[in-house]
Design a protein around this motif. Sequence first.
Motif, PDB file in Angstrom:
ATOM      1  N   SER A 101       0.074  10.215  -4.155  1.00 48.54           N
ATOM      2  CA  SER A 101       0.472  11.539  -3.667  1.00 48.54           C
ATOM      3  C   SER A 101       0.979  12.405  -4.810  1.00 48.54           C
ATOM      4  CB  SER A 101       1.534  11.408  -2.573  1.00 48.54           C
ATOM      5  OG  SER A 101       2.767  10.953  -3.090  1.00 48.54           O
ATOM      6  N   THR A 157       0.511   4.510  -2.364  1.00 49.30           N
ATOM      7  CA  THR A 157       0.304   5.815  -1.724  1.00 49.30           C
ATOM      8  C   THR A 157       1.260   6.858  -2.282  1.00 49.30           C
ATOM      9  OG1 THR A 157      -0.516   4.799   0.308  1.00 49.30           O
ATOM     10  CG2 THR A 157       0.335   7.044   0.486  1.00 49.30           C
ATOM     11  N   GLU A 205       0.830  -1.201   0.000  1.00 53.92           N
ATOM     12  CA  GLU A 205       0.000   0.000   0.000  1.00 53.92           C
ATOM     13  C   GLU A 205       0.866   1.252   0.000  1.00 53.92           C
ATOM     14  OE1 GLU A 205      -3.148   2.520  -0.152  1.00 53.92           O
ATOM     15  OE2 GLU A 205      -3.105   0.355  -0.480  1.00 53.92           O
TER      16      GLU A 205
END
Length: 241
Positions: free
Chosen positions: A186, A182, A178
């Motif tokens: 971002s 992420t 994950e």
Amino acid sequence: MRRFPINVLKPLGWLTLGLGIGCGGALVLQQWSSTSASVSKAPVERQRRPEAALTTELLLAGEPAMGSNDATLTIVEFSDFECSYCRRFHEQVLPSLKRTYIDTGHVRFIHKDLPLPFHRQAMPAAAAARCAGEQNRYWDLYGALFDQQTCLECKGVVAIAESINLDTSVLRACMRREATQTLIRSNLSEAELHNIRATPTFVIGPSRHDGTHHGNVVEGAMPWPQFKALIDQQLQAQKDR
């Protein structure tokens, strides 16, 4: 250059709005005409895409970087591994940029991911490249993904990684994390904040030592002489300060 609506969570909304992607990256908002006789025939003003410009500093911590931290200029690239215009930059501009400015200490080059939602291999490719960094091979896979871009669909990113002798079991495990997803999300959120919706897009400005970046936003895979002129102009501006 490819432009796209950055909000990847609302594909149905794009269809409702009638959003079209033009050849060469031009973003076109289609205007719908009404068949009702009661609707005014006055012309409708075409909506314009907000201009890409930094509203705050870019965050650079943890992003793949090439070149000296003490370089005069930093160039941040927002790119998509499945974008043909990004491949054009990789093939026709980056080698000269590296030889002339990065290897000589004048420019630091940093990559940020901007996978387009209609490119099915763009997100896996971004994850694979980042995970190759764990094996100190980020730029090797970055290059291989562009060199073998036409094979992304038929071979897949892991097979391309295997072709340059990366440990694919370690790579797969990292791609599933994950934390890896992420990091990519971002980058997408950061692009949206600054209205950066085209690939490739570059932000060129003086290097900083606080993990942030600010500069001029340049869209498109322009020819090397034109890109070189932009760099020379900014290098001269720093000398004149």
